[in-house]
Design a protein around this motif. Structure first.
Motif, short mmCIF file in Angstrom:
data_model
loop_
_atom_site.label_atom_id
_atom_site.label_comp_id
_atom_site.label_asym_id
_atom_site.label_seq_id
_atom_site.Cartn_x
_atom_site.Cartn_y
_atom_site.Cartn_z
N VAL A 105 -20.03 -14.00 -18.67
CA VAL A 105 -20.85 -13.89 -19.89
C VAL A 105 -22.19 -13.29 -19.50
N THR A 106 -22.62 -12.25 -20.19
CA THR A 106 -23.92 -11.67 -19.85
C THR A 106 -25.03 -12.67 -20.15
N THR A 107 -26.06 -12.65 -19.33
CA THR A 107 -27.16 -13.60 -19.49
C THR A 107 -27.86 -13.46 -20.85
N PRO A 108 -28.13 -12.24 -21.36
CA PRO A 108 -28.76 -12.15 -22.69
C PRO A 108 -27.91 -12.78 -23.80
N ILE A 109 -26.60 -12.62 -23.74
CA ILE A 109 -25.74 -13.24 -24.75
C ILE A 109 -25.84 -14.76 -24.67
N SER A 110 -25.82 -15.29 -23.44
CA SER A 110 -25.92 -16.74 -23.30
C SER A 110 -27.29 -17.24 -23.80
N LEU A 111 -28.34 -16.46 -23.58
CA LEU A 111 -29.66 -16.82 -24.11
C LEU A 111 -29.65 -16.84 -25.64
N ALA A 112 -29.04 -15.82 -26.24
CA ALA A 112 -29.00 -15.75 -27.70
C ALA A 112 -28.26 -16.93 -28.29
N TYR A 113 -27.28 -17.47 -27.55
CA TYR A 113 -26.53 -18.62 -28.04
C TYR A 113 -27.34 -19.91 -28.01
N ASN A 114 -28.54 -19.87 -27.45
CA ASN A 114 -29.44 -21.02 -27.57
C ASN A 114 -29.96 -21.17 -28.99
N PHE A 115 -29.80 -20.12 -29.83
CA PHE A 115 -30.45 -20.08 -31.14
C PHE A 115 -29.45 -19.93 -32.29
N VAL A 116 -28.30 -20.52 -32.15
CA VAL A 116 -27.27 -20.40 -33.19
C VAL A 116 -27.84 -20.80 -34.55
N GLY A 117 -27.69 -19.89 -35.52
CA GLY A 117 -28.10 -20.18 -36.88
C GLY A 117 -29.55 -19.88 -37.22
N THR A 118 -30.37 -19.46 -36.23
CA THR A 118 -31.76 -19.16 -36.54
C THR A 118 -31.87 -17.94 -37.44
N SER A 119 -32.91 -17.92 -38.26
CA SER A 119 -33.11 -16.78 -39.17
C SER A 119 -33.91 -15.67 -38.51
N ASP A 120 -34.63 -15.97 -37.44
CA ASP A 120 -35.42 -14.96 -36.73
C ASP A 120 -34.53 -14.10 -35.84
N ARG A 121 -34.99 -12.89 -35.59
CA ARG A 121 -34.34 -12.09 -34.55
C ARG A 121 -34.61 -12.74 -33.20
N VAL A 122 -33.69 -12.56 -32.28
CA VAL A 122 -33.83 -13.13 -30.94
C VAL A 122 -33.97 -11.98 -29.96
N CYS A 123 -35.07 -11.96 -29.24
CA CYS A 123 -35.27 -10.93 -28.21
C CYS A 123 -35.19 -11.60 -26.85
N THR A 124 -34.19 -11.21 -26.08
CA THR A 124 -34.04 -11.74 -24.72
C THR A 124 -34.73 -10.80 -23.75
N LEU A 125 -35.54 -11.38 -22.87
CA LEU A 125 -36.29 -10.60 -21.89
C LEU A 125 -36.02 -11.15 -20.50
N ILE A 126 -35.47 -10.33 -19.63
CA ILE A 126 -35.22 -10.72 -18.25
C ILE A 126 -36.08 -9.84 -17.35
N ASP A 127 -36.81 -10.46 -16.47
CA ASP A 127 -37.75 -9.74 -15.62
C ASP A 127 -37.03 -8.68 -14.78
N ALA A 128 -37.51 -7.44 -14.84
CA ALA A 128 -36.95 -6.35 -14.05
C ALA A 128 -37.97 -5.79 -13.06
N GLN A 129 -39.07 -6.53 -12.89
CA GLN A 129 -40.12 -6.19 -11.94
C GLN A 129 -40.95 -4.98 -12.40
N LYS A 130 -42.16 -4.89 -11.84
CA LYS A 130 -43.08 -3.79 -12.07
C LYS A 130 -43.39 -3.56 -13.55
N GLY A 131 -43.49 -4.66 -14.31
CA GLY A 131 -43.83 -4.55 -15.72
C GLY A 131 -42.67 -4.23 -16.63
N ASN A 132 -41.47 -4.11 -16.07
CA ASN A 132 -40.28 -3.79 -16.86
C ASN A 132 -39.46 -5.04 -17.16
N VAL A 133 -38.66 -4.94 -18.20
CA VAL A 133 -37.76 -6.04 -18.57
C VAL A 133 -36.41 -5.47 -18.97
#
Length: 207
Positions: A105-133
């Motif tokens: 399971v991709t990590t962003p998908i698993s993160l999004a599943y922390n918010f089942v049913g929320t009305s807000d958009r979910v933005c998953t951010l994983i550190d990619a170093q040097k100011g990138n995500v």
């Protein structure tokens, strides 16, 4: 953040990078968390055998035998190369030894599943170093997860600029959001940080 989830029809025993915290969920299933990856990934030099010991210990605490497990689920990143390598190798080894299916399971998908049913958009951010995500944007249509923007890599400032211009409420999660908290909080009323218990991947969400 790498998780290995061992599934059983009555019990979920999962390992995560956070804390040891036995509790019971709404369905009455025993949930056991153990800091397997935290030990495995400590400076990238911890021994794999110690992590397997944690798995055996959690199975014993949950009164589940290896023969009762239905499968192994593991988060597959993106993320730390060392963490992913060790986690995937462990999961594949367990799957092979116990002759059970394995699923990634991709990590962003698993993160999004922390918010089942929320009305807000979910933005998953994983550190990619040097100011990138590694960023991904999702929303829930009742109980269905909709991918609005699949995983892409970009500077955090660019991701935030785009989301602010789109003018919709967004909840941020992932280690990239923790690292970039100062740029997210207070920027606009549209942005909010996820609660501490939901900001990082949870093994139950991988399951």
């Amino acid at each position: 953040n790498n998780h290995i989830v061992l599934t059983h029809e009555r019990t979920i025993m999962h390992t995560t990078t956070t804390q040891l915290n036995p509790n019971t969920n709404d369905a009455g299933k025993l949930v056991l968390r153990v800091a397997l990856a935290a030990m495995l990934l400590f400076h990238g030099v911890a021994k794999l055998s110690g992590g397997i010991g944690f798995v055996a210990d959690m199975l014993a605490k949950a009164s589940v035998t290896k023969s009762q497990l239905d499968g192994v689920a593991v988060s597959v990143g993106p993320g730390s190369f060392t963490g992913l390598r060790i986690g995937l190798a462990t999961a594949k080894g367990l799957s092979f030894a116990w002759n059970v299916p394995i699923v990634g399971v991709t990590t962003p998908i698993s993160l999004a599943y922390n918010f089942v049913g929320t009305s807000d958009r979910v933005c998953t951010l994983i550190d990619a170093q040097k100011g990138n995500v590694y960023a991904g944007v999702y929303r829930w249509d009742r109980t269905k997860l909709v991918t609005e923007k699949d995983i892409y890599i970009a500077p955090l400032t660019e991701v935030l600029d785009t989301l602010e211009a789109e003018g919709q409420p967004v909840v941020f999660c992932g280690d990239g959001s923790l690292k970039g908290r100062g740029k997210i909080e207070g920027r606009t009323d549209l942005f909010r940080m996820a609660p501490p218990t939901m900001v990082i991947p949870r093994a139950g969400s991988v399951a």
